[in-house]
Scaffold this motif. Structure first.
Motif, mmCIF file in Angstrom:
data_model
loop_
_atom_site.group_PDB
_atom_site.id
_atom_site.type_symbol
_atom_site.label_atom_id
_atom_site.label_comp_id
_atom_site.label_asym_id
_atom_site.label_seq_id
_atom_site.Cartn_x
_atom_site.Cartn_y
_atom_site.Cartn_z
ATOM 1 N N ARG A 46 0.873 -1.174 0.000
ATOM 2 C CA ARG A 46 0.000 0.000 0.000
ATOM 3 C C ARG A 46 0.908 1.221 0.000
ATOM 4 N N PRO A 47 0.396 2.411 -0.316
ATOM 5 C CA PRO A 47 1.245 3.608 -0.229
ATOM 6 C C PRO A 47 1.826 3.751 1.168
ATOM 7 N N PRO A 48 3.118 4.005 1.291
ATOM 8 C CA PRO A 48 3.745 4.070 2.615
ATOM 9 C C PRO A 48 3.121 5.146 3.503
ATOM 10 N N SER A 49 3.182 4.895 4.795
ATOM 11 C CA SER A 49 2.694 5.863 5.777
ATOM 12 C C SER A 49 3.570 7.109 5.767
ATOM 13 N N LEU A 50 2.930 8.285 5.789
ATOM 14 C CA LEU A 50 3.671 9.546 5.850
ATOM 15 C C LEU A 50 4.238 9.801 7.241
ATOM 16 N N LEU A 51 3.744 9.063 8.244
ATOM 17 C CA LEU A 51 4.237 9.227 9.601
ATOM 18 C C LEU A 51 5.290 8.184 9.938
ATOM 19 N N LEU A 52 4.975 6.924 9.671
ATOM 20 C CA LEU A 52 5.815 5.821 10.128
ATOM 21 C C LEU A 52 6.905 5.451 9.130
ATOM 22 N N GLU A 53 6.620 5.605 7.847
ATOM 23 C CA GLU A 53 7.516 5.111 6.802
ATOM 24 C C GLU A 53 8.060 6.246 5.932
ATOM 25 N N ALA A 54 8.340 7.356 6.558
ATOM 26 C CA ALA A 54 8.922 8.510 5.858
ATOM 27 C C ALA A 54 9.871 9.222 6.804
ATOM 28 N N ASP A 55 10.861 9.864 6.243
ATOM 29 C CA ASP A 55 11.841 10.632 7.016
ATOM 30 C C ASP A 55 11.772 12.099 6.588
ATOM 31 N N GLU B 232 -8.803 20.231 7.186
ATOM 32 C CA GLU B 232 -8.707 21.686 7.342
ATOM 33 C C GLU B 232 -7.254 22.155 7.253
ATOM 34 N N ALA B 233 -6.327 21.315 7.728
ATOM 35 C CA ALA B 233 -4.902 21.647 7.585
ATOM 36 C C ALA B 233 -4.504 21.700 6.118
ATOM 37 N N ALA B 234 -5.119 20.847 5.300
ATOM 38 C CA ALA B 234 -4.865 20.905 3.858
ATOM 39 C C ALA B 234 -5.421 22.200 3.264
ATOM 40 N N ASP B 235 -6.584 22.625 3.751
ATOM 41 C CA ASP B 235 -7.143 23.892 3.283
ATOM 42 C C ASP B 235 -6.190 25.054 3.551
ATOM 43 N N ARG B 236 -5.480 24.970 4.684
ATOM 44 C CA ARG B 236 -4.557 26.050 5.050
ATOM 45 C C ARG B 236 -3.198 25.900 4.372
ATOM 46 N N GLY B 237 -3.014 24.841 3.612
ATOM 47 C CA GLY B 237 -1.750 24.629 2.919
ATOM 48 C C GLY B 237 -0.659 24.024 3.770
ATOM 49 N N GLU B 238 -1.004 23.509 4.975
ATOM 50 C CA GLU B 238 0.001 22.913 5.860
ATOM 51 C C GLU B 238 0.424 21.532 5.361
ATOM 52 N N ILE B 239 -0.485 20.831 4.717
ATOM 53 C CA ILE B 239 -0.200 19.598 3.982
ATOM 54 C C ILE B 239 -0.963 19.685 2.675
ATOM 55 N N THR B 240 -0.684 18.785 1.750
ATOM 56 C CA THR B 240 -1.393 18.803 0.470
ATOM 57 C C THR B 240 -2.693 18.010 0.574
ATOM 58 N N TYR B 241 -3.564 18.219 -0.395
ATOM 59 C CA TYR B 241 -4.809 17.447 -0.421
ATOM 60 C C TYR B 241 -4.539 15.972 -0.714
ATOM 61 N N GLU B 242 -3.432 15.675 -1.354
ATOM 62 C CA GLU B 242 -3.068 14.267 -1.589
ATOM 63 C C GLU B 242 -2.585 13.614 -0.297
ATOM 64 N N GLN B 243 -1.967 14.389 0.575
ATOM 65 C CA GLN B 243 -1.467 13.845 1.833
ATOM 66 C C GLN B 243 -2.576 13.640 2.863
ATOM 67 N N ALA B 244 -3.603 14.455 2.821
ATOM 68 C CA ALA B 244 -4.627 14.434 3.871
ATOM 69 C C ALA B 244 -5.220 13.046 4.111
ATOM 70 N N PRO B 245 -5.694 12.327 3.080
ATOM 71 C CA PRO B 245 -6.270 11.008 3.365
ATOM 72 C C PRO B 245 -5.250 10.018 3.898
ATOM 73 N N LEU B 246 -3.979 10.166 3.525
ATOM 74 C CA LEU B 246 -2.957 9.261 4.046
ATOM 75 C C LEU B 246 -2.698 9.525 5.532
ATOM 76 N N VAL B 247 -2.819 10.783 5.951
ATOM 77 C CA VAL B 247 -2.656 11.086 7.375
ATOM 78 C C VAL B 247 -3.843 10.532 8.158
ATOM 79 N N VAL B 248 -5.051 10.673 7.621
ATOM 80 C CA VAL B 248 -6.220 10.060 8.272
ATOM 81 C C VAL B 248 -6.030 8.550 8.357
ATOM 82 N N ARG B 249 -5.528 7.952 7.286
ATOM 83 C CA ARG B 249 -5.316 6.504 7.287
ATOM 84 C C ARG B 249 -4.346 6.082 8.372
#
Length: 405
Positions: A86-95, A222-239
């Motif tokens: 699956r797409p790697p976790s942005l928290l656990l599997e990223a530096d 909402e963080a994606a709305d503010r540009g703190e993360i991208t809209y592509e990243q948002a669902p991966l962070v929820v996941r």
């Protein structure tokens, strides 16, 4: 399935033991002791990986993300050469820097303000659950489904903003995700038939329209709305919340309930001093280590005591559970003891990749243990216990207990 054993590097203690075998998953403590005693690093010939089992080396590897990367995967598979399931976790599997913005967003969402808002609500939910299970005097029940699973599945998905329907999918999804960090053995095969179904359900729940407007998930968007993360990243962070936010807490609660059922004097102490509820949970996480292992990958040659050098690109299996019972770090490490200061355990990881939801898990445990301590005089085992085997997690399948008021 494993490949033929690799030859051990010169000068490095080695073993052909399989930490993912059912015998070891049932009782990992003897292997952990042998690995610690063998030296600061041991070579696992069965999987062609190096292993750290002492607290000093595990702690150092967890905090050195530059030398021991997570971006190549925190399981046996090396993402530099193998495609993840699956797409790697942005928290656990990223530096860093890829890891930084998602971590910063989620840390804020799960911070002190969120916990203050949830404390009273979760305390009430715990009181309701305990009242239900104590409906008539002395009560015998299986603490795994009745308490350890029931409470997190009730309060955490609510906090994320999930609808009630389908929450039963979270446990088998998380179970497979943590199994997948290990080798492709029978435990991975067991979950494979439902991977597509469970992944589709979880991925669909990460969509903005599926999430209640006042939950953690909506705040990520909402963080994606503010540009703190991208809209592509948002669902991966929820996941990430849905993958690691339920099973780990379930098994942490199972660990602390088992600890109290087998240590009645510690339960009496908690009843006398309810403020120790969080200490009890952390001590149980140290003592049982619901998350037993994680991998890292060496980014460069790493020199260790005794002249051992771990080559660049090699996988390192960190035995968090072995580190948490290392007598070089802990006095009487096999004892569950509320007088101990368990801070410094690596059950939630350490460094920039440590569990971002650990304070949420502690609050869940505090709510449930406080509610139980208020109304339950004794907890004792009421029948044979049964372990649930997972390549990464230490878990109970069944924990029959007797609760006396």
């Amino acid at each position: 399935m494993t490949t033929a054993p690799a030859p051990a590097p010169s000068g490095v203690p080695s073993t052909d033991a399989d930490p993912f075998s059912h015998d070891v998953l049932e009782d990992p403590l003897p292997l952990h002791a042998r690995l610690r005693d063998a030296g600061p690093v041991v070579y696992l010939t069965r999987y062609d990986v190096y292993a750290f089992a002492r607290h000093e080396q595990v702690h150092a590897a967890l905090t050195d993300w530059q030398g021991f990367e997570s971006g190549a995967g925190v399981g046996l598979s090396n993402f530099r050469h193998e495609k993840p399931w699956r797409p790697p976790s942005l928290l656990l599997e990223a530096d860093p820097p890829r890891h930084d913005a998602p971590r910063r967003v989620l840390s804020g969402i799960l911070g002190a303000r969120a916990l203050r808002r949830l404390r009273e609500q979760w305390a009430g939910a715990a009181e309701e659950l305990v009242a239900q299970v104590l409906a008539g005097g002395t009560t015998e029940l299986d603490a795994v489904p009745a308490l350890a699973q029931a409470f997190p599945l009730r309060v955490f998905p609510d906090a994320v903003g999930l609808p009630p329907e389908g929450r039963e999918h979270l446990l088998p999804y998380g179970d497979h995700a943590f199994n997948a960090f290990g080798p492709s053995n029978d435990l991975v095969a067991k979950g494979a038939p439902r991977v597509a179904e469970l992944s589709a359900w979880v991925n669909a729940r990460c969509a903005r329209g599926e999430l209640a407007p006042d939950g953690f998930g909506a705040r990520i968007w909402e963080a994606a709305d503010r540009g703190e993360i991208t809209y592509e990243q948002a669902p991966l962070v929820v996941r990430s919340l849905l993958t690691a936010g339920v099973d780990t807490t379930v098994h942490g609660l199972g660990a602390v309930l088992y600890a109290f059922a087998t240590h009645p004097e510690q339960w009496a102490r908690l009843r006398a001093e309810p403020r120790l509820a969080r200490v009890a949970f952390d001590e149980a996480v140290r003592w049982e280590s619901p998350v037993q292992t994680f991998f890292r990958t060496a980014t460069t040659e790493v020199a260790l005591p005794g002249g051992v050098v771990v080559p660049a690109g090699c996988k390192i299996l960190m035995f968090l559970a072995a580190a948490n019972r290392d007598p070089r770090r802990w006095a009487d490490p096999d004892a569950f003891d509320l007088s101990r200061d368990p801070s410094g355990h690596v059950g939630f990881g350490m460094g920039i990749h440590q569990c971002v939801g650990q304070h949420v898990a502690r609050l869940e445990a505090e709510a449930l243990l406080t509610a139980l301590a208020r109304r339950v005089e004794t907890i004792e085992l009421a029948g044979p216990t049964r372990r649930h085997h997972n390549n990464t997690l230490r878990a109970w399948e069944s924990l029959p207990v007797r609760l006396a008021r």
